[in-house]
Design a protein around this motif. Sequence first.
Motif, short mmCIF file in Angstrom:
data_model
loop_
_atom_site.label_atom_id
_atom_site.label_comp_id
_atom_site.label_asym_id
_atom_site.label_seq_id
_atom_site.Cartn_x
_atom_site.Cartn_y
_atom_site.Cartn_z
N LEU A 148 12.91 -41.66 -33.26
CA LEU A 148 11.64 -41.03 -32.89
C LEU A 148 10.51 -42.00 -33.17
N VAL A 149 9.40 -41.80 -32.49
CA VAL A 149 8.15 -42.45 -32.88
C VAL A 149 7.23 -41.33 -33.35
N LEU A 150 6.80 -41.44 -34.60
CA LEU A 150 5.93 -40.45 -35.21
C LEU A 150 4.53 -41.02 -35.30
N SER A 151 3.57 -40.32 -34.70
CA SER A 151 2.16 -40.71 -34.83
C SER A 151 1.56 -39.93 -35.98
N ARG A 176 15.85 -43.81 -41.77
CA ARG A 176 15.02 -45.00 -41.93
C ARG A 176 13.64 -44.73 -41.33
N ILE A 177 12.61 -45.04 -42.11
CA ILE A 177 11.23 -44.89 -41.64
C ILE A 177 10.56 -46.23 -41.81
N GLU A 178 10.11 -46.80 -40.71
CA GLU A 178 9.43 -48.09 -40.78
C GLU A 178 8.23 -48.08 -39.84
N ALA A 179 7.25 -48.91 -40.15
CA ALA A 179 6.06 -49.00 -39.30
C ALA A 179 6.48 -49.44 -37.90
N GLU A 180 5.91 -48.79 -36.91
CA GLU A 180 6.20 -49.12 -35.51
C GLU A 180 5.59 -50.48 -35.17
N LYS A 181 6.42 -51.34 -34.63
CA LYS A 181 5.93 -52.67 -34.23
C LYS A 181 5.32 -52.55 -32.85
N ASP A 190 -1.85 -39.89 -39.12
CA ASP A 190 -3.25 -40.26 -39.32
C ASP A 190 -3.40 -41.71 -39.80
N LYS A 191 -2.30 -42.33 -40.24
CA LYS A 191 -2.37 -43.71 -40.73
C LYS A 191 -1.67 -44.70 -39.81
N GLY A 192 -1.15 -44.25 -38.66
CA GLY A 192 -0.47 -45.16 -37.75
C GLY A 192 0.81 -44.56 -37.21
N LYS A 193 1.57 -45.40 -36.52
CA LYS A 193 2.83 -44.95 -35.92
C LYS A 193 4.02 -45.48 -36.71
N TYR A 194 5.04 -44.64 -36.80
CA TYR A 194 6.26 -44.99 -37.52
C TYR A 194 7.48 -44.72 -36.64
N ARG A 195 8.46 -45.58 -36.77
CA ARG A 195 9.74 -45.39 -36.10
C ARG A 195 10.68 -44.76 -37.13
N ILE A 196 11.23 -43.62 -36.76
CA ILE A 196 12.14 -42.90 -37.65
C ILE A 196 13.49 -42.81 -36.95
N ALA A 197 14.51 -43.32 -37.63
CA ALA A 197 15.88 -43.25 -37.11
C ALA A 197 16.72 -42.47 -38.11
N TYR A 198 17.57 -41.59 -37.60
CA TYR A 198 18.45 -40.86 -38.49
C TYR A 198 19.82 -40.66 -37.87
N THR A 199 20.82 -40.69 -38.73
CA THR A 199 22.21 -40.54 -38.33
C THR A 199 22.75 -39.27 -38.97
N LEU A 200 23.44 -38.48 -38.16
CA LEU A 200 24.06 -37.26 -38.64
C LEU A 200 25.58 -37.40 -38.52
N LYS A 201 26.27 -36.86 -39.49
CA LYS A 201 27.74 -36.87 -39.47
C LYS A 201 28.21 -35.45 -39.72
N GLU A 202 29.25 -35.06 -38.99
CA GLU A 202 29.80 -33.72 -39.18
C GLU A 202 30.59 -33.66 -40.48
N ASN A 203 30.32 -32.63 -41.27
CA ASN A 203 31.03 -32.39 -42.51
C ASN A 203 31.27 -30.89 -42.61
N ALA A 204 32.51 -30.47 -42.56
CA ALA A 204 32.87 -29.05 -42.61
C ALA A 204 32.15 -28.27 -41.51
N LYS A 216 -0.10 -37.84 -42.60
CA LYS A 216 -0.13 -36.53 -41.93
C LYS A 216 0.37 -36.68 -40.49
N ALA A 217 1.44 -35.98 -40.18
CA ALA A 217 2.06 -36.07 -38.86
C ALA A 217 1.19 -35.43 -37.79
N HIS A 218 1.14 -36.08 -36.63
CA HIS A 218 0.40 -35.54 -35.49
C HIS A 218 1.36 -35.22 -34.33
#
Length: 130
Positions: A96-99, A124-129, A101-115, A75-77
């Motif tokens: 981003l760092v998402l906090s 990518r979502i991985e546990a924050e070190k 209820d179960k801990g912090k996660y690092r979320i990285a995302y790439t956007l590309k223009e299409n039309a 659950k995102a806080h």
Amino acid sequence: MKLRNLPLLTLLFLLPAAVKAGPIEKIAELIKQGNAHEIATYFAGSVDVTIANEAGVYSKAQAEIMLDKFFKDNKAHTIKLVHKLVSNANYNYAVLVLSTDKGKYRIAYTLKENAKVMEIIEMRIEAEKT
């Protein structure tokens, strides 16, 4: 400076920030809400997704299911935008760092223009070190 001009000056400084909310900020807000369905509207036809130990290239629908499961389990806080790269008009990148209820996660995302639409091609979502 007269005090009666202060609200106008404040508005002038805040207006550019409000106007410039692009896809990176919109997606960040949807992540904070845990709204996998709306995030999926930004997905390209196929998306490179990594969530914990699951990684692969998935269809929009499969990627949405994976993201929805992640949000149900975590659950995102709060979110914090750590890094944003928009120097290339065809590619944007955010971390981003998402906090949750179960801990912090690092979320990285790439956007590309299409039309002339920015689409998420990688997330990518991985546990924050710590």
